[in-house]
Design a protein around this motif. Structure first.
Motif, PDB file in Angstrom:
ATOM      1  N   ASP A 468       0.828  -1.208   0.000  1.00 45.65           N
ATOM      2  CA  ASP A 468       0.000   0.000   0.000  1.00 45.65           C
ATOM      3  C   ASP A 468       0.864   1.260   0.000  1.00 45.65           C
ATOM      4  O   ASP A 468       0.594   2.206  -0.728  1.00 45.65           O
ATOM      5  N   LYS A 469       1.904   1.270   0.826  1.00 42.97           N
ATOM      6  CA  LYS A 469       2.772   2.451   0.886  1.00 42.97           C
ATOM      7  C   LYS A 469       3.500   2.647  -0.447  1.00 42.97           C
ATOM      8  O   LYS A 469       3.666   3.781  -0.907  1.00 42.97           O
ATOM      9  N   TYR A 470       3.929   1.571  -1.055  1.00 44.98           N
ATOM     10  CA  TYR A 470       4.611   1.696  -2.344  1.00 44.98           C
ATOM     11  C   TYR A 470       3.685   2.304  -3.400  1.00 44.98           C
ATOM     12  O   TYR A 470       4.119   3.122  -4.223  1.00 44.98           O
ATOM     13  N   HIS A 471       2.413   1.929  -3.372  1.00 47.11           N
ATOM     14  CA  HIS A 471       1.469   2.425  -4.374  1.00 47.11           C
ATOM     15  C   HIS A 471       1.275   3.935  -4.297  1.00 47.11           C
ATOM     16  O   HIS A 471       0.824   4.555  -5.263  1.00 47.11           O
ATOM     17  N   GLY A 472       1.633   4.545  -3.138  1.00 46.68           N
ATOM     18  CA  GLY A 472       1.551   6.001  -3.038  1.00 46.68           C
ATOM     19  C   GLY A 472       2.455   6.712  -4.022  1.00 46.68           C
ATOM     20  O   GLY A 472       2.269   7.902  -4.310  1.00 46.68           O
ATOM     21  N   LEU A 473       3.430   5.986  -4.564  1.00 43.72           N
ATOM     22  CA  LEU A 473       4.356   6.569  -5.537  1.00 43.72           C
ATOM     23  C   LEU A 473       3.630   7.052  -6.792  1.00 43.72           C
ATOM     24  O   LEU A 473       4.122   7.929  -7.510  1.00 43.72           O
ATOM     25  N   SER A 474       2.447   6.490  -7.050  1.00 39.31           N
ATOM     26  CA  SER A 474       1.695   6.879  -8.250  1.00 39.31           C
ATOM     27  C   SER A 474       1.316   8.353  -8.229  1.00 39.31           C
ATOM     28  O   SER A 474       1.065   8.951  -9.278  1.00 39.31           O
ATOM     29  N   GLN A 475       1.286   8.967  -7.022  1.00 40.55           N
ATOM     30  CA  GLN A 475       0.950  10.380  -6.941  1.00 40.55           C
ATOM     31  C   GLN A 475       1.972  11.250  -7.664  1.00 40.55           C
ATOM     32  O   GLN A 475       1.625  12.301  -8.212  1.00 40.55           O
ATOM     33  N   ILE A 476       3.236  10.823  -7.660  1.00 41.06           N
ATOM     34  CA  ILE A 476       4.268  11.631  -8.316  1.00 41.06           C
ATOM     35  C   ILE A 476       4.014  11.719  -9.812  1.00 41.06           C
ATOM     36  O   ILE A 476       4.285  12.747 -10.439  1.00 41.06           O
ATOM     37  N   GLU A 477       3.509  10.650 -10.398  1.00 37.19           N
ATOM     38  CA  GLU A 477       3.217  10.685 -11.830  1.00 37.19           C
ATOM     39  C   GLU A 477       2.223  11.800 -12.141  1.00 37.19           C
ATOM     40  O   GLU A 477       2.300  12.453 -13.181  1.00 37.19           O
ATOM     41  N   ASP A 478       1.271  12.010 -11.226  1.00 34.51           N
ATOM     42  CA  ASP A 478       0.310  13.091 -11.432  1.00 34.51           C
ATOM     43  C   ASP A 478       0.993  14.446 -11.321  1.00 34.51           C
ATOM     44  O   ASP A 478       0.661  15.384 -12.051  1.00 34.51           O
ATOM     45  N   GLN A 479       1.983  14.566 -10.408  1.00 42.33           N
ATOM     46  CA  GLN A 479       2.727  15.819 -10.276  1.00 42.33           C
ATOM     47  C   GLN A 479       3.455  16.129 -11.591  1.00 42.33           C
ATOM     48  O   GLN A 479       3.462  17.272 -12.056  1.00 42.33           O
ATOM     49  N   PHE A 480       4.078  15.103 -12.170  1.00 39.49           N
ATOM     50  CA  PHE A 480       4.791  15.306 -13.436  1.00 39.49           C
ATOM     51  C   PHE A 480       3.823  15.691 -14.555  1.00 39.49           C
ATOM     52  O   PHE A 480       4.133  16.536 -15.405  1.00 39.49           O
ATOM     53  N   ARG A 481       2.650  15.051 -14.548  1.00 42.29           N
ATOM     54  CA  ARG A 481       1.658  15.367 -15.586  1.00 42.29           C
ATOM     55  C   ARG A 481       1.235  16.826 -15.494  1.00 42.29           C
ATOM     56  O   ARG A 481       1.099  17.521 -16.511  1.00 42.29           O
ATOM     57  N   ILE A 482       1.021  17.322 -14.263  1.00 44.31           N
ATOM     58  CA  ILE A 482       0.631  18.721 -14.076  1.00 44.31           C
ATOM     59  C   ILE A 482       1.740  19.650 -14.552  1.00 44.31           C
ATOM     60  O   ILE A 482       1.490  20.647 -15.242  1.00 44.31           O
ATOM     61  N   MET A 483       2.991  19.328 -14.195  1.00 43.07           N
ATOM     62  CA  MET A 483       4.102  20.190 -14.588  1.00 43.07           C
ATOM     63  C   MET A 483       4.243  20.266 -16.106  1.00 43.07           C
ATOM     64  O   MET A 483       4.463  21.335 -16.667  1.00 43.07           O
ATOM     65  N   LYS A 484       4.089  19.128 -16.778  1.00 40.34           N
ATOM     66  CA  LYS A 484       4.282  19.100 -18.221  1.00 40.34           C
ATOM     67  C   LYS A 484       3.062  19.618 -18.977  1.00 40.34           C
ATOM     68  O   LYS A 484       3.191  20.139 -20.082  1.00 40.34           O
ATOM     69  N   GLY A 485       1.879  19.472 -18.358  1.00 38.93           N
ATOM     70  CA  GLY A 485       0.655  19.896 -19.019  1.00 38.93           C
ATOM     71  C   GLY A 485       0.193  21.265 -18.586  1.00 38.93           C
ATOM     72  O   GLY A 485       0.379  22.262 -19.289  1.00 38.93           O
ATOM     73  N   ASP A 486      -0.393  21.356 -17.401  1.00 46.40           N
ATOM     74  CA  ASP A 486      -1.015  22.593 -16.940  1.00 46.40           C
ATOM     75  C   ASP A 486      -0.007  23.728 -16.728  1.00 46.40           C
ATOM     76  O   ASP A 486      -0.334  24.896 -16.939  1.00 46.40           O
ATOM     77  N   LEU A 487       1.208  23.394 -16.272  1.00 48.67           N
ATOM     78  CA  LEU A 487       2.203  24.431 -16.004  1.00 48.67           C
ATOM     79  C   LEU A 487       3.157  24.651 -17.172  1.00 48.67           C
ATOM     80  O   LEU A 487       4.020  25.535 -17.107  1.00 48.67           O
ATOM     81  N   ASN A 488       3.030  23.854 -18.232  1.00 46.38           N
ATOM     82  CA  ASN A 488       3.845  24.025 -19.445  1.00 46.38           C
ATOM     83  C   ASN A 488       5.332  24.189 -19.125  1.00 46.38           C
ATOM     84  O   ASN A 488       6.008  25.082 -19.639  1.00 46.38           O
ATOM     85  N   THR A 489       5.838  23.297 -18.284  1.00 41.05           N
ATOM     86  CA  THR A 489       7.245  23.385 -17.884  1.00 41.05           C
ATOM     87  C   THR A 489       8.178  23.199 -19.071  1.00 41.05           C
ATOM     88  O   THR A 489       9.273  23.774 -19.097  1.00 41.05           O
ATOM     89  N   ARG A 490       7.767  22.399 -20.055  1.00 35.94           N
ATOM     90  CA  ARG A 490       8.590  22.188 -21.227  1.00 35.94           C
ATOM     91  C   ARG A 490       7.793  22.482 -22.495  1.00 35.94           C
ATOM     92  O   ARG A 490       6.569  22.436 -22.466  1.00 35.94           O
ATOM     93  N   PRO A 491       8.528  22.825 -23.599  1.00 36.44           N
ATOM     94  CA  PRO A 491       9.986  22.920 -23.690  1.00 36.44           C
ATOM     95  C   PRO A 491      10.521  24.106 -22.888  1.00 36.44           C
ATOM     96  O   PRO A 491       9.822  25.083 -22.668  1.00 36.44           O
ATOM     97  N   ILE A 492      11.773  23.967 -22.449  1.00 36.73           N
ATOM     98  CA  ILE A 492      12.417  25.011 -21.670  1.00 36.73           C
ATOM     99  C   ILE A 492      13.203  25.913 -22.628  1.00 36.73           C
ATOM    100  O   ILE A 492      13.965  25.417 -23.457  1.00 36.73           O
ATOM    101  N   PHE A 493      13.005  27.238 -22.512  1.00 36.42           N
ATOM    102  CA  PHE A 493      13.632  28.159 -23.455  1.00 36.42           C
ATOM    103  C   PHE A 493      14.815  28.925 -22.868  1.00 36.42           C
ATOM    104  O   PHE A 493      15.607  29.490 -23.619  1.00 36.42           O
ATOM    105  N   VAL A 494      14.922  28.990 -21.524  1.00 39.85           N
ATOM    106  CA  VAL A 494      16.133  29.595 -20.958  1.00 39.85           C
ATOM    107  C   VAL A 494      17.291  28.628 -21.186  1.00 39.85           C
ATOM    108  O   VAL A 494      17.082  27.422 -21.330  1.00 39.85           O
ATOM    109  N   ARG A 495      18.519  29.138 -21.172  1.00 44.75           N
ATOM    110  CA  ARG A 495      19.606  28.281 -21.645  1.00 44.75           C
ATOM    111  C   ARG A 495      20.711  28.018 -20.626  1.00 44.75           C
ATOM    112  O   ARG A 495      21.400  27.020 -20.712  1.00 44.75           O
ATOM    113  N   THR A 496      20.922  28.923 -19.652  1.00 41.60           N
ATOM    114  CA  THR A 496      22.012  28.683 -18.710  1.00 41.60           C
ATOM    115  C   THR A 496      21.571  27.718 -17.619  1.00 41.60           C
ATOM    116  O   THR A 496      20.379  27.593 -17.321  1.00 41.60           O
ATOM    117  N   LYS A 497      22.557  27.066 -17.004  1.00 39.48           N
ATOM    118  CA  LYS A 497      22.255  26.122 -15.930  1.00 39.48           C
ATOM    119  C   LYS A 497      21.482  26.798 -14.808  1.00 39.48           C
ATOM    120  O   LYS A 497      20.520  26.232 -14.275  1.00 39.48           O
TER     121      LYS A 497
END
Length: 601
Positions: A468-497
């Motif tokens: 059960d505790k391991y299955h909580g890891l699935s929440q991170i996938e939703d975090q990544f989906r939000i970052m890539k979708g709703d927050l448009n994290t990528r593509p990244i246009f700034v260039r320096t580290k």
């Protein structure tokens, strides 16, 4: 009108005041206090219980004041206000120009996280001349409400009720990114302290996963003698042939992100773990926690780093890479406990010798938990269906197929070693493949579908709890989906580290704010829990962003404002979750200020 405490000759007094709109000598709008009623010295009314003044303010606001003489002034007892607005053809107020007002909620959350005070403090002590806090607020507001490039985000300054920055110099946005990068650890620690103290962060479980973000550039960064390039070719999660950067995300067991770490795009997932732990989590000095990660993180130097500090782990391991003996134990029915016809599990204690990050050998004891799920089997069969169908057709009609090098690579694990053929050409003669296919390997592959393996340092934890505790890891996938979708994290246009890292930190702050809004919605009466779901998000990030963009305000004339879309279903849920009440009326600037300061977090 509102109650306030003032000091006169060292004595605390109570009075009732009202904000009155006017203009200063320059013609700019300003708000002054107007005394409505002198209540008297605080000592005359204080009942000796904690927070008397705050309770008095709340009681007045609710229409039942603790002081009897205030009743005639209560909003509920006031006659309805009548508005008389006159317009002349050509008046600019006749054409609506809605401005965003939802940023006041985002700002209040940033205040609760300690960020506004942090940025203001650094601006003061380092005598930063530009509006550092304003630029970072703009970056966060823009990332949540209308993601765009950094310069385009600055141009959104006038989209808000009252501009965030007065006459901004747009290139200061890059100076702000430099600041975010330089003080990134301070930012994470400040947020973590607020999450522990104000949101009761639970850190007994720390989840970790890695994703990557791509850049619209052709060539990766070069390495120099002093520094390794950050934008590198690697295994892109979205299968794009573009340079990428790796990002590791830590999350607590309430689904709130803890921190992020950035790595060059060609860094393997397991190579990020120890470095990420040392950079952020180790410094946060949590009590003992259990690290939870997928099989990409399962590397014993990583796990020994955790246990050396007194922490534990629950991580998955590859079944396909297991030994033949381990696979036989896994598929053997002996020892399985059935929860239903669709789910079974068993475990065993194992002892092994492993090496830490310094190459020193250690003997460890861990628990190995395996389970079989009908749902997981169905999912694996669906994911592998096209490839397995291809193999069956190849076996029956090899003459109809011409196999490329990439296809032969996928087939390699099902080929017999004693007849394996090495061909350097682009095409392999399919007539020679029929004898090479190994039915035993194909059957063994199919027999493992539906099985999952987890290893843990928690020897006394129940098997079902480990799963059960391991299955909580699935929440991170939703975090990544939000970052890539709703927050448009990528593509990244700034260039320096530095700017890439700061961009990801702004996205992390935006993600956390979204998760806090979701959390508040889950706690409110408006939320209806679906027990069939493992994890509830309250309201999707997409709906929250759309609703917040509807929360706008129109200027009617020099004195009055009107709210728009307040009755929108999703926006109403958000406002209710934060105890924000917006009655049907026109608002003066002083009224708007009261809405802002009255937001409950």
């Amino acid at each position: 009108m509102y109650v306030e405490k003032c000091i006169n000759n060292g004595i605390a007094y109570l009075r009732l005041v009202e904000g009155v709109y006017s203009k200063n000598k320059d013609g700019k709008p300003t708000c002054k206090k107007k005394l409505i009623y002198s209540i008297g010295p605080l000592s005359k009314f204080d009942d000796g219980k904690p927070d008397y003044v705050q309770r008095l303010k709340e009681s007045f606001k609710n229409g039942s004041p603790l002081i009897e003489s205030l009743k005639p002034y209560c909003q509920k007892n006031q006659p309805l206000e009548h508005y008389k607005l006159e317009y002349t053809e050509g008046d600019p107020y006749l054409i609506g120009s809605p401005k965003l007002y939802s940023h006041i909620l985002i700002e209040q959350i940033m205040k609760e996280l300690g960020l506004i005070e942090l940025f203001a403090h650094y601006k003061s002590i380092y005598k930063i001349e530009f509006d550092l806090t304003g630029f970072i607020r703009l970056l966060v507001y823009g990332r949540l409400l209308n993601p765009a490039s950094k310069i385009a985000t600055v141009s959104q300054n006038d989209d808000y009720y009252n501009p965030i920055i007065n006459n901004p110099y747009e290139y200061n946005v890059y100076d702000s990114l430099d600041f975010v990068y330089k003080y990134r650890k301070t930012i994470f620690n400040t947020i973590n302290k607020a999450m522990v103290n104000k949101f009761n962060r639970k850190s007994d479980l720390v989840f970790y996963d890695v994703t990557n973000f791509y850049f619209e550039i052709e060539d990766p960064d070069d390495d120099t003698e002093d520094e390794k390039g950050i934008r590198k070719m690697g295994v892109c999660k979205e299968e794009r042939k573009l340079p990428i950067v790796q990002m590791g995300l830590f999350m607590d067991n309430q689904g709130f992100p803890i921190s992020i770490e950035m790595f060059p795009g060609n860094t393997l997932d397991h190579q990020t773990v120890t470095a990420a732990l040392k950079s952020s989590i180790d410094d946060m000095k949590y009590d003992r926690f259990i690290f939870i990660g997928d099989r990409g993180m399962t590397n014993y130097p990583n796990l020994l780093h955790l246990t050396s500090l007194g922490n534990g782990y629950i991580v998955s391991k590859s079944i396909l890479k297991s030994t033949k003996k381990d696979k036989e134990w896994l598929t053997n029915e002996n020892g399985y406990t059935y929860l239903s016809e669709d789910f079974k599990y068993k475990s065993r204690i194992i002892h092994k010798k492993v090496k830490d990050e310094f190459g020193v050998e250690h003997e460890i004891t861990e628990k190995e938990v395996v389970y079989w799920s009908k749902k997981f089997e169905a999912r694996q069969k669906h994911e592998n269906k096209s490839f397995l169908d291809f193999i069956e057709k190849l076996k029956t009609s090899p003459e109809n197929f011409r196999i490329s090098k990439s296809q032969s690579k996928d087939l390699k694990k099902f080929l017999k070693k004693d007849v394996e053929r090495i061909d350097t050409g682009e095409v392999i003669d399919s007539n020679k493949l029929k004898a090479m296919l190994d039915d035993e390997k194909i059957n063994a592959f199919n027999s493992l579908m539906g099985y999952y393996k987890i290893v843990t340092s928690e020897l006394n934890m129940a098997d079902t709890e480990v799963i059960d505790k391991y299955h909580g890891l699935s929440q991170i996938e939703d975090q990544f989906r939000i970052m890539k979708g709703d927050l448009n994290t990528r593509p990244i246009f700034v260039r320096t580290k530095e700017h890439i890292n700061a961009h990801l930190i702004i996205c992390y702050i935006s993600l956390l704010i979204l998760r806090i809004i979701q959390y508040k919605i889950k706690q409110s009466d408006s939320f209806k829990k679906d027990d069939d779901k493992y994890w509830q998000e309250g309201m999707t990030a997409e709906k929250i962003v759309k609703a917040l963009n509807k929360w706008t305000i129109d200027k009617m004339n020099d004195e009055y404002y009107r709210f728009n879309n307040i009755n929108d279903t999703d926006l109403s849920i958000i406002l209710k979750a934060f105890d924000i009440s917006i009655p049907s009326k026109l608002y003066k600037p002083a009224d708007l200020k009261k809405i802002k300061v009255g937001i409950k977090l």
